[in-house]
Design a protein around this motif. Structure first.
Motif, PDB file in Angstrom:
ATOM      1  N   GLU A  46      33.791  35.903  31.323  1.00 51.89           N
ATOM      2  CA  GLU A  46      32.694  36.714  31.842  1.00 51.89           C
ATOM      3  C   GLU A  46      33.208  38.004  32.460  1.00 51.89           C
ATOM      4  OE1 GLU A  46      29.727  35.972  30.980  1.00 51.89           O
ATOM      5  OE2 GLU A  46      30.545  34.164  30.063  1.00 51.89           O
ATOM      6  N   ARG A  47      34.365  37.966  33.101  1.00 51.45           N
ATOM      7  CA  ARG A  47      34.929  39.197  33.664  1.00 51.45           C
ATOM      8  C   ARG A  47      35.247  40.187  32.548  1.00 51.45           C
ATOM      9  NH1 ARG A  47      37.344  42.282  37.316  1.00 51.45           N
ATOM     10  NH2 ARG A  47      39.434  43.094  36.945  1.00 51.45           N
ATOM     11  N   GLU A  48      35.786  39.705  31.440  1.00 52.34           N
ATOM     12  CA  GLU A  48      36.105  40.599  30.329  1.00 52.34           C
ATOM     13  C   GLU A  48      34.844  41.225  29.744  1.00 52.34           C
ATOM     14  OE1 GLU A  48      40.186  38.394  28.736  1.00 52.34           O
ATOM     15  OE2 GLU A  48      38.214  37.792  27.989  1.00 52.34           O
ATOM     16  N   LYS A  49      33.762  40.442  29.680  1.00 52.27           N
ATOM     17  CA  LYS A  49      32.498  40.978  29.175  1.00 52.27           C
ATOM     18  C   LYS A  49      31.987  42.099  30.081  1.00 52.27           C
ATOM     19  CE  LYS A  49      31.096  36.567  27.118  1.00 52.27           C
ATOM     20  NZ  LYS A  49      30.145  35.424  27.221  1.00 52.27           N
ATOM     21  N   LEU A  50      32.087  41.877  31.400  1.00 49.40           N
ATOM     22  CA  LEU A  50      31.623  42.884  32.345  1.00 49.40           C
ATOM     23  C   LEU A  50      32.490  44.131  32.277  1.00 49.40           C
ATOM     24  CD1 LEU A  50      30.822  40.612  35.425  1.00 49.40           C
ATOM     25  CD2 LEU A  50      29.177  41.818  34.003  1.00 49.40           C
ATOM     26  N   GLU A  51      33.804  43.941  32.122  1.00 43.13           N
ATOM     27  CA  GLU A  51      34.699  45.083  32.014  1.00 43.13           C
ATOM     28  C   GLU A  51      34.369  45.909  30.778  1.00 43.13           C
ATOM     29  OE1 GLU A  51      38.598  43.424  31.996  1.00 43.13           O
ATOM     30  OE2 GLU A  51      38.783  43.411  34.171  1.00 43.13           O
ATOM     31  N   GLU A  52      34.098  45.225  29.666  1.00 42.69           N
ATOM     32  CA  GLU A  52      33.770  45.930  28.434  1.00 42.69           C
ATOM     33  C   GLU A  52      32.456  46.695  28.586  1.00 42.69           C
ATOM     34  OE1 GLU A  52      34.329  47.525  24.836  1.00 42.69           O
ATOM     35  OE2 GLU A  52      35.765  46.277  25.951  1.00 42.69           O
ATOM     36  N   ALA A  53      31.487  46.064  29.264  1.00 43.42           N
ATOM     37  CA  ALA A  53      30.203  46.738  29.493  1.00 43.42           C
ATOM     38  C   ALA A  53      30.405  47.999  30.337  1.00 43.42           C
ATOM     39  CB  ALA A  53      29.230  45.789  30.181  1.00 43.42           C
TER      40      ALA A  53
END
Length: 360
Positions: free
Chosen positions: A127-134
């Motif tokens: 989930e952290r990676e998804k937020l970083e990508e966003a």
């Protein structure tokens, strides 16, 4: 006179405090805050995170889940456990050598070698990676401003707001609360059409201790992890088999080369789906998928979807990440998926219009 001096002192103190607050507020620009949140920090060797995930359609909450995430960056290990309010649970663990994924919805688990897939596949994107990508993406597509400084889940955060630069974008207004001391995203709220998605971190531990049991999962009794190949439900088929399965003629294209047909049974929906793969000039052009029409009628639900007329019936044309044309005809739902970036909307419509029914 004393009263006047007291008033001056109060006003002066207020101006001083305001100036300090403005100085802290202006310490970082919006772009600098986002850059800090997405940079790869060598001092963060790993973390544990517990967060809530909610989705609203209008005022109605349509999803409510809790997510636990463990990440060991030094040894390329991760584990994510998601449990929804209705009891559905999924678990995915990468111990650096093997990936195991389990879903209670399917009641099955599968395993594969970790070095055989790209990062982010089969639930391995954290989930952290998804937020970083966003966050990386909104630097290009949105205007970003700092709204204020707020405390969220015990963390002092910068509250930033991102507004789309252009009207009609799929991603709408987004807000992020980023911790000042570690630059982790503590909360995010994103809006798209009438959908609102909200993440809120409730527990965060940076560089925690991991033991030999951290990156393992315990599968429910009676569930045995199978290899991905063992779980592949697809079988090769023929047009005649599809006609027999659906009990009626099936649409196909005679203008393109039919390379292969694959069918697979969807147990959860009690239906057989099929993919016809078409090529031309040594390149795959499109895939024509089919299954028995569900009870739910076609409807435009998201941005990037358009209702049009194809073959005398209502169809939905989508052009978000990939072009797709979907319609119901004679009790079968067809999906024409472009596999060639040069195909236009008009090309897909023409292909659909020229499809023919076959009985064998």
């Amino acid at each position: 006179m004393k009263g006047i001096w007291k008033m001056i002192m109060i006003v002066s103190l207020g101006l001083l405090l305001a100036a300090c607050s403005e100085e802290e507020f202006a310490q970082y620009s919006p772009d600098q805050i986002v850059a800090k949140a997405v940079e790869d920090r060598s001092d963060v060797k790993g973390f544990y995170m517990n967060m809530g995930f909610e989705v609203y359609k209008g005022e109605e909450k349509i999803e409510d889940s809790m997510i636990e995430q463990w990440t060991d960056k030094e040894n390329n290990r991760s584990k994510v456990i998601t449990e929804s309010a209705n009891g559905e649970k999924s678990m995915s663990v990468n111990d650096g050598k093997e990936i195991i994924h389990y879903s209670s919805l399917q009641g099955e688990a599968f395993t594969m070698d970790a070095d055989e897939i790209n990062d982010g596949a089969i639930g391995q994107t954290t989930e952290r990676e998804k937020l970083e990508e966003a966050l990386k993406q909104i630097r290009e597509t949105h205007n970003i401003e700092v709204v204020g400084n707020e405390e969220i889940s015990g963390f002092d955060t910068y509250h930033i707001k991102a507004t789309p630069k252009d009207d009609g974008m799929l991603r709408g207004e987004e807000e992020y609360w980023i911790a000042k001391d570690n630059w982790f995203v503590i909360k995010s709220v994103s809006k798209s059409n009438d959908l609102t998605i909200e993440y809120t971190v409730t527990v965060l531990e940076i560089n925690p201790s991991f033991d030999e049991t951290t990156f393992t999962i315990e599968l429910p009794e009676g569930v045995e992890a199978k290899t991905f190949e063992e779980m592949d439900p697809t079988e090769e088929a023929t047009l005649a088999e599809l006609v027999e399965i659906y009990g009626q003629p099936i649409l196909t294209s005679k203008e393109y080369d039919l390379a292969k047909i694959e069918k697979f049974y969807m147990e959860n929906f009690d239906r057989t789906e099929a993919d016809q793969e078409f090529w031309q000039d040594d390149y795959q052009q499109f895939t024509l998928s089919s299954f028995e029409s569900p009870d739910e009628a076609l409807a435009v639900d998201l941005d990037g979807q358009e209702e049009i007329n194809v073959r005398g019936v209502k169809a939905i044309y989508m052009d978000d990440v990939i072009q797709n044309l979907v319609w119901d005809e004679e009790g079968i739902r067809y999906s024409l998926l472009s596999m060639n970036a040069e195909l236009t909307k008009e090309d897909l419509i023409k292909i659909a219009e020229n499809l023919e029914f076959v009985e064998k």
